[in-house]
Motif scaffolding. Sequence first.
Motif, mmCIF file in Angstrom:
data_model
loop_
_atom_site.group_PDB
_atom_site.id
_atom_site.type_symbol
_atom_site.label_atom_id
_atom_site.label_comp_id
_atom_site.label_asym_id
_atom_site.label_seq_id
_atom_site.Cartn_x
_atom_site.Cartn_y
_atom_site.Cartn_z
ATOM 1 N N SER A 1 -5.473 4.348 -6.378
ATOM 2 C CA SER A 1 -4.844 5.378 -5.551
ATOM 3 C C SER A 1 -4.646 6.649 -6.362
ATOM 4 N N ASN A 2 -4.559 7.748 -5.650
ATOM 5 C CA ASN A 2 -4.208 9.024 -6.299
ATOM 6 C C ASN A 2 -2.832 8.932 -6.960
ATOM 7 N N HIS A 3 -2.025 7.947 -6.561
ATOM 8 C CA HIS A 3 -0.678 7.847 -7.158
ATOM 9 C C HIS A 3 -0.709 7.285 -8.577
ATOM 10 N N TYR B 1 4.552 1.772 -7.313
ATOM 11 C CA TYR B 1 3.241 1.545 -6.674
ATOM 12 C C TYR B 1 2.123 2.181 -7.514
ATOM 13 N N PHE C 1 4.379 13.712 -1.808
ATOM 14 C CA PHE C 1 5.688 13.197 -1.386
ATOM 15 C C PHE C 1 6.130 11.948 -2.148
ATOM 16 N N TYR C 2 5.247 11.302 -2.886
ATOM 17 C CA TYR C 2 5.687 10.166 -3.709
ATOM 18 C C TYR C 2 6.501 10.643 -4.917
ATOM 19 N N ARG D 1 -0.896 18.972 2.512
ATOM 20 C CA ARG D 1 -1.394 18.209 1.355
ATOM 21 C C ARG D 1 -2.656 17.428 1.713
ATOM 22 N N GLY E 1 -7.513 9.042 -1.785
ATOM 23 C CA GLY E 1 -6.558 10.094 -1.432
ATOM 24 C C GLY E 1 -5.730 9.661 -0.236
ATOM 25 N N THR E 2 -6.059 10.158 0.958
ATOM 26 C CA THR E 2 -5.324 9.779 2.176
ATOM 27 C C THR E 2 -6.314 9.352 3.251
ATOM 28 N N SER F 1 0.807 -1.226 0.000
ATOM 29 C CA SER F 1 0.000 0.000 0.000
ATOM 30 C C SER F 1 0.840 1.278 0.000
ATOM 31 N N VAL F 2 2.144 1.125 -0.231
ATOM 32 C CA VAL F 2 3.047 2.284 -0.313
ATOM 33 C C VAL F 2 4.091 1.977 -1.390
HETATM 34 C C1 15L Z 1 -1.578 5.929 -0.882
HETATM 35 O O1 15L Z 1 -1.857 5.378 -1.947
HETATM 36 C C2 15L Z 1 -1.034 5.147 0.253
HETATM 37 O O2 15L Z 1 -1.641 3.883 0.359
HETATM 38 C C3 15L Z 1 -1.160 5.865 1.587
HETATM 39 O O3 15L Z 1 -0.278 5.240 2.506
HETATM 40 C C4 15L Z 1 -0.851 7.353 1.486
HETATM 41 O O4 15L Z 1 0.485 7.503 1.183
HETATM 42 C C5 15L Z 1 -1.723 7.966 0.407
HETATM 43 O O5 15L Z 1 -1.620 7.284 -0.814
HETATM 44 C C6 15L Z 1 -1.427 9.472 0.164
HETATM 45 O O6 15L Z 1 -1.254 9.844 -0.996
HETATM 46 O O7 15L Z 1 -1.432 10.217 1.134
#
Ligand code: 15L
Length: 271
Positions: free
Chosen positions: A111-113, A136, A257-258, A176, A164-165, A75-76
Motif C-alpha cells: 500500500s501507499n501507506h 497498517y 488522511f492516514y 487526494r 494507491g486508491t 485493509s485499513v
Molecule cells: C489503502 O491502503 C486502503 O486499503 C484503502 O482503503 C484506501 O484507504 C487507500 O489505501 C488510500 O490511500 O486511499
Amino acid sequence: MQANRILITGAAGQIGVALRQGLRGSYALLRLSDIAPLGDAAAGEELVQCDLADIAALERSMAGIDCVVHLGGVSVEDSWEKVLPANIAGCYNVFEAARRQGVGRVIFASSNHAIGFHRRERFIDDTVVPRPDTRYGVSKVFGEAVGRLYADKHGLSVACLRIGTFRNPDRPDNARQLLTWISHRDMVQLVRRCIDHPNYHFAVVYGVSNNLRSRWDNSNVRFLGYRPVDDSEVYAAEILARGEKENEIAAQFHGGFYCPIEFSGNTDDID
Ligand code: 15L
Ligand code: NAI
C-alpha cells in the motif's frame, strides 16, 4: 516462468472481486480464498475458505499453484490486535506456505501507506525508504520485507504493489485521489502483467492509473509492460469545484488522511 494456476487470497474483497471478473478465462485455474463467503464457483474456479492465520490450511490451498496474488487481510488502519494476526502473521504465513509448496511467484498487495509519511511535494520512486503512516502501513512494510527475504533467500519471484486508491464506484472522489486513484481495468492490467511476465526477481510497483497528478514514479518497472489507460484528470474539475479542504496534516504527505490518525507528533520534524 509461465503461471497458469493462480491463487488469490482476499478474493471476496473489493479488489478480489474485480480480479476474479477481470482475469476469468485467462488462466487454467483461478483458486479463490477468503474467510468470507465467495459465492458459487464459475468454470475454471475453485473456492477455498481459509484463514491467513492457519498456515496448514494456507499450505493446502497452495497445492499445485504457480502464482499467489495476496490481497487478504485488514485493509485499513486498525488495532494492533487486528493487524498482527491478519497482516503480520498472515503475510509471513503466505510467503512461507508458498516456499513449502514450491510456488514460483507471490504478488503482494502492499500500500501507499508503507511510504505515507514522505512529503507530498516530493515525487517518489521505488528506492525511497519506508515511512509508514499507521500500524497498517507498518504491516505493509513488513510484507515487503518478507517478500524481499523470500526472493533473495529462497528464489521466489516477488512483486509488491504499493496500491494507491482502488474504490467502488470506479472513480476518484476527492482531491487526494486525483493523485492516488487506480481504476478497475488498470488494476486488472497491472496484476495480469505481474502474473504473466516470465522472469523478475523482486519488484516494487506503484499501483496507480495514468493520472496527470500522480506523484509516484514507476520507471523502474517499465519492463513489466504496465501501461495504465485511465487518468483521474477527467474528474478533476468536478471534484475541485466542490472546494473541499483536506485536513492540514493529511495534505502534507503521500499517505493523506492516514497521517493525522492518532497523530501526536510535530509535522515540522518530518523532513
Ligand atoms: C489503502 O491502503 C486502503 O486499503 C484503502 O482503503 C484506501 O484507504 C487507500 O489505501 C488510500 O490511500 O486511499
Ligand atoms: P477488502 O477489505 O475489500 O478485502 C480484504 C479481504 O481480505 C476481505 O474479503 C476479507 O474477508 C479478507 N480477509 C481479512 N482477514 C482475513 C484473514 N485473516 N484470512 C483470510 N482472509 C481475510 O480490501 P481491498 O480493498 O480489496 O484490498 C485488497 C488488498 O489491497 C488489501 O491487502 C489492502 O490492504 C490492499 N490495498 C487496497 C487499497 C484500496 O484502495 N482498496 C489500497 C492499498 C492497498
